[in-house]
Design a protein around this motif. Structure first.
Motif, mmCIF file in Angstrom:
data_model
loop_
_atom_site.group_PDB
_atom_site.id
_atom_site.type_symbol
_atom_site.label_atom_id
_atom_site.label_comp_id
_atom_site.label_asym_id
_atom_site.label_seq_id
_atom_site.Cartn_x
_atom_site.Cartn_y
_atom_site.Cartn_z
ATOM 1 N N VAL A 114 34.003 40.474 35.190
ATOM 2 C CA VAL A 114 33.734 39.040 35.077
ATOM 3 C C VAL A 114 33.449 38.510 36.470
ATOM 4 N N CYS A 115 32.297 37.877 36.641
ATOM 5 C CA CYS A 115 31.880 37.393 37.951
ATOM 6 C C CYS A 115 31.916 35.869 37.988
ATOM 7 N N LEU A 116 32.674 35.319 38.937
ATOM 8 C CA LEU A 116 32.683 33.891 39.222
ATOM 9 C C LEU A 116 31.899 33.658 40.520
ATOM 10 N N GLU A 117 31.847 32.413 40.958
ATOM 11 C CA GLU A 117 31.035 32.125 42.137
ATOM 12 C C GLU A 117 31.574 32.793 43.394
ATOM 13 N N GLU A 118 32.890 32.869 43.558
ATOM 14 C CA GLU A 118 33.455 33.442 44.775
ATOM 15 C C GLU A 118 34.540 34.465 44.485
ATOM 16 N N SER A 119 34.511 35.090 43.326
ATOM 17 C CA SER A 119 35.489 36.129 42.998
ATOM 18 C C SER A 119 34.963 36.988 41.852
ATOM 19 N N VAL A 120 35.507 38.205 41.758
ATOM 20 C CA VAL A 120 35.126 39.153 40.721
ATOM 21 C C VAL A 120 36.400 39.749 40.126
ATOM 22 N N TYR A 121 36.462 39.808 38.792
ATOM 23 C CA TYR A 121 37.628 40.353 38.089
ATOM 24 C C TYR A 121 37.210 41.626 37.355
ATOM 25 N N ILE A 122 37.994 42.692 37.538
ATOM 26 C CA ILE A 122 37.681 43.989 36.927
ATOM 27 C C ILE A 122 38.784 44.325 35.928
ATOM 28 N N HIS A 123 38.413 44.471 34.653
ATOM 29 C CA HIS A 123 39.358 44.795 33.581
ATOM 30 C C HIS A 123 39.129 46.211 33.086
ATOM 31 N N ASN A 124 40.201 46.831 32.630
ATOM 32 C CA ASN A 124 40.111 48.098 31.906
ATOM 33 C C ASN A 124 39.733 47.765 30.464
ATOM 34 N N ILE A 125 38.590 48.205 30.031
ATOM 35 C CA ILE A 125 38.090 47.759 28.735
ATOM 36 C C ILE A 125 38.912 48.315 27.570
ATOM 37 N N LYS A 126 39.694 49.365 27.814
ATOM 38 C CA LYS A 126 40.437 49.973 26.710
ATOM 39 C C LYS A 126 41.656 49.161 26.299
ATOM 40 N N ASP A 127 42.228 48.389 27.217
ATOM 41 C CA ASP A 127 43.345 47.530 26.828
ATOM 42 C C ASP A 127 43.213 46.123 27.413
ATOM 43 N N MET A 128 42.059 45.849 28.034
ATOM 44 C CA MET A 128 41.737 44.544 28.630
ATOM 45 C C MET A 128 42.680 44.163 29.788
ATOM 46 N N LYS A 129 43.400 45.117 30.315
ATOM 47 C CA LYS A 129 44.297 44.845 31.438
ATOM 48 C C LYS A 129 43.484 44.539 32.687
ATOM 49 N N LEU A 130 43.913 43.532 33.444
ATOM 50 C CA LEU A 130 43.271 43.206 34.712
ATOM 51 C C LEU A 130 43.685 44.240 35.756
ATOM 52 N N LEU A 131 42.697 44.976 36.281
ATOM 53 C CA LEU A 131 42.974 46.036 37.241
ATOM 54 C C LEU A 131 42.832 45.584 38.681
ATOM 55 N N LYS A 132 41.850 44.733 38.947
ATOM 56 C CA LYS A 132 41.566 44.364 40.327
ATOM 57 C C LYS A 132 40.885 43.003 40.380
ATOM 58 N N THR A 133 41.251 42.207 41.381
ATOM 59 C CA THR A 133 40.592 40.933 41.640
ATOM 60 C C THR A 133 40.009 40.963 43.043
ATOM 61 N N LEU A 134 38.698 40.777 43.136
ATOM 62 C CA LEU A 134 38.029 40.700 44.430
ATOM 63 C C LEU A 134 37.873 39.228 44.768
ATOM 64 N N LEU A 135 38.704 38.742 45.683
ATOM 65 C CA LEU A 135 38.723 37.330 46.030
ATOM 66 C C LEU A 135 37.884 37.059 47.274
ATOM 67 N N ASN A 136 37.453 35.799 47.389
ATOM 68 C CA ASN A 136 36.715 35.344 48.564
ATOM 69 C C ASN A 136 35.472 36.182 48.834
ATOM 70 N N THR A 137 34.784 36.565 47.768
ATOM 71 C CA THR A 137 33.496 37.223 47.932
ATOM 72 C C THR A 137 32.474 36.186 48.391
ATOM 73 N N PRO A 138 31.387 36.607 49.031
ATOM 74 C CA PRO A 138 30.375 35.639 49.466
ATOM 75 C C PRO A 138 29.892 34.779 48.297
ATOM 76 N N SER A 139 29.604 33.528 48.568
ATOM 77 C CA SER A 139 29.183 32.603 47.524
ATOM 78 C C SER A 139 28.030 33.188 46.719
#
Length: 446
Positions: A114-139
């Protein structure tokens, strides 16, 4: 395939908002003012509507996982919430809320991004668990990103800079950065991986040059020139399944198809042609010229082209094999899917063979007419003036919240609060068509 187009305003007769092809280009998902629709694109003469969802109106993101029953949906009425449905059973698997408006969603057999304007969220699709959040990515106000559909090479690409065309490549399996590719001088406009996740194509906001890089090394393989006369807005890039061709669509009336082939020198014993002789002269001369001029001399032009009958409308293109023949598919915000034949040997101008409506049932194809292959030179449609959602929101530092189930099962999910356990990565291709399986994990036996 991975490319998704989100027009800034309604386009089709019933308000087409978005269009995207699934990972193997066997179906087309469209978001509308009344919900969303999934179409089969495995036939030229007809385009069956697989499913029509009316759970929420004004859908601007709808992404299907291959040919499975899993679909991720985001609505304009709740732009910070992603709903994941099992559409064959009519059940909601889960939903997540995020700190800002969702700009894009990408899926493969291992990950949901899931991509937002300044962050990216990575989920494990098999159980929808949030694995990693990439914060403060370039706009990234357009939510530009690409996820490899190959679950073994599950790479994610997104802008590494707001001011120049740097590409950050991230390994979503190992949750680690891979490389930063200095791709263009101006900011990025389009990204796509090939099916195996070993090549990455990119275009900048200028839209004149398209480059292809090796993954994960990030070495430049090819450089194609779309045009020199004007800057354009490239809306989508897509490889063919064998990575021999790459197509690019923009806000102009032309879709370009490039052929990825290395030009080898003539074999011993062959008499060199005049073209080969001139090519050698250019190659030798390029070592003494400025890099900008040298780059232009090594750029290839389009192998094949399509002249659309519209200008200024957004569209998404894909290369696919339909009924054993190579085709170019163009889904346009005018509410139609256009299917063209491609000559894989000689290229040239592609021929329009079918035009399907995406509304009013979508079953009745329209025969191609000669005038539809002609461009409307000198006539342009004004671009939409609707503001983007990213331009109107701020970025609170809150994590996404899941308000319903976690986990995806074909019987509609576990009881609330239960979590489907982790599974090992699949080692080979996974069939996602069987309703009795747990897409996308390995095959189950009863």
């Amino acid at each position: 395939m991975e490319e998704r187009e989100t027009p800034d305003g309604p386009g089709g007769p019933q308000g087409l908002i978005s269009a995207s092809f699934n990972q193997d280009t066997t179906s087309l998902s469209v978001g509308t003012k009344s919900g969303y629709r999934l179409f089969s694109v495995t036939s030229v003469d007809k385009m069956d509507c697989i499913h029509e969802g009316a759970e929420c109106p004004d859908v601007y993101i709808v992404e299907r996982l291959f040919s499975s029953s899993l679909v991720a949906v985001v609505s304009l009425s709740m732009p910070r919430r992603m709903n994941v449905y099992h559409f064959k059973r009519g059940t909601e698997i889960c939903n997540y809320s995020y700190s800002n408006n969702i700009l894009s969603v990408r899926l493969n057999r291992q990950r949901l991004v899931v991509c937002l304007e300044e962050s990216v969220y990575i989920h494990n699709i098999k159980d929808m668990k949030l694995l990693k959040t990439l914060l403060n990515t370039p706009s990234n106000p357009s939510g530009l990103c690409a996820l490899s559909v190959n679950h073994g090479n599950s790479y994610l690409a997104y802008p590494g800079s707001q001011t120049i065309g740097e590409i950050m490549v991230y390994d979503t399996n190992n949750l680690s950065k891979v490389t930063m590719i200095p791709a263009h001088d101006s900011p990025l406009a389009a990204l796509t991986f090939n099916a195996s996740g070993t090549k990455l194509a990119s275009a900048s906001e200028r839209g004149t040059v398209i480059r292809v890089f090796t993954i994960p090394e990030g070495q430049r393989l090819f450089e194609f020139r779309r045009g020199m006369k004007r800057y354009v807005s490239i809306s989508s890039l897509s490889f063919s399944s064998d990575a021999q061709f790459l197509c690019a669509s923009s806000n102009t009336e032309t879709v370009h198809i490039f052929k990825l082939e290395q030009h080898s020198p003539s074999r011993d014993g062959e008499s060199p042609t005049w073209g080969a002789y001139v090519g050698k002269m250019f190659t030798a001369a390029s070592t003494y010229l400025p890099s900008q001029v040298s780059d232009m001399m090594h750029q290839d032009r389009a192998f094949a082209t399509v002249r659309l009958n519209m200008f200024g409308l957004k569209n998404v293109c894909a290369l696919s094999t339909v009924q054993k023949l190579p085709r170019l598919l163009v889904a346009s915000s005018d509410g139609h899917l256009y299917i063209y034949n491609i000559d894989p040997q000689d290229g040239g101008e592609c021929v329009l063979v079918r035009k399907h409506r995406l509304f009013e049932g979508g079953e009745a194809p329209q025969e191609a007419r000669q005038e539809e292959k002609e461009s409307e030179d000198g006539r342009s449609l004004p671009p939409s003036t609707s503001p983007s959602y990213a331009a109107t929101v701020s970025l609170p530092s809150t994590a996404p919240s899941s308000t319903t189930l976690t986990g995806y099962s074909e019987d509609g999910g576990a009881e609330k609060g239960d979590v489907i356990p982790e599974h090992e990565f699949a080692e080979g291709p996974v069939c996602l068509d069987d309703e009795n399986e747990f897409p996308p994990v390995s095959k189950q036996t009863n």
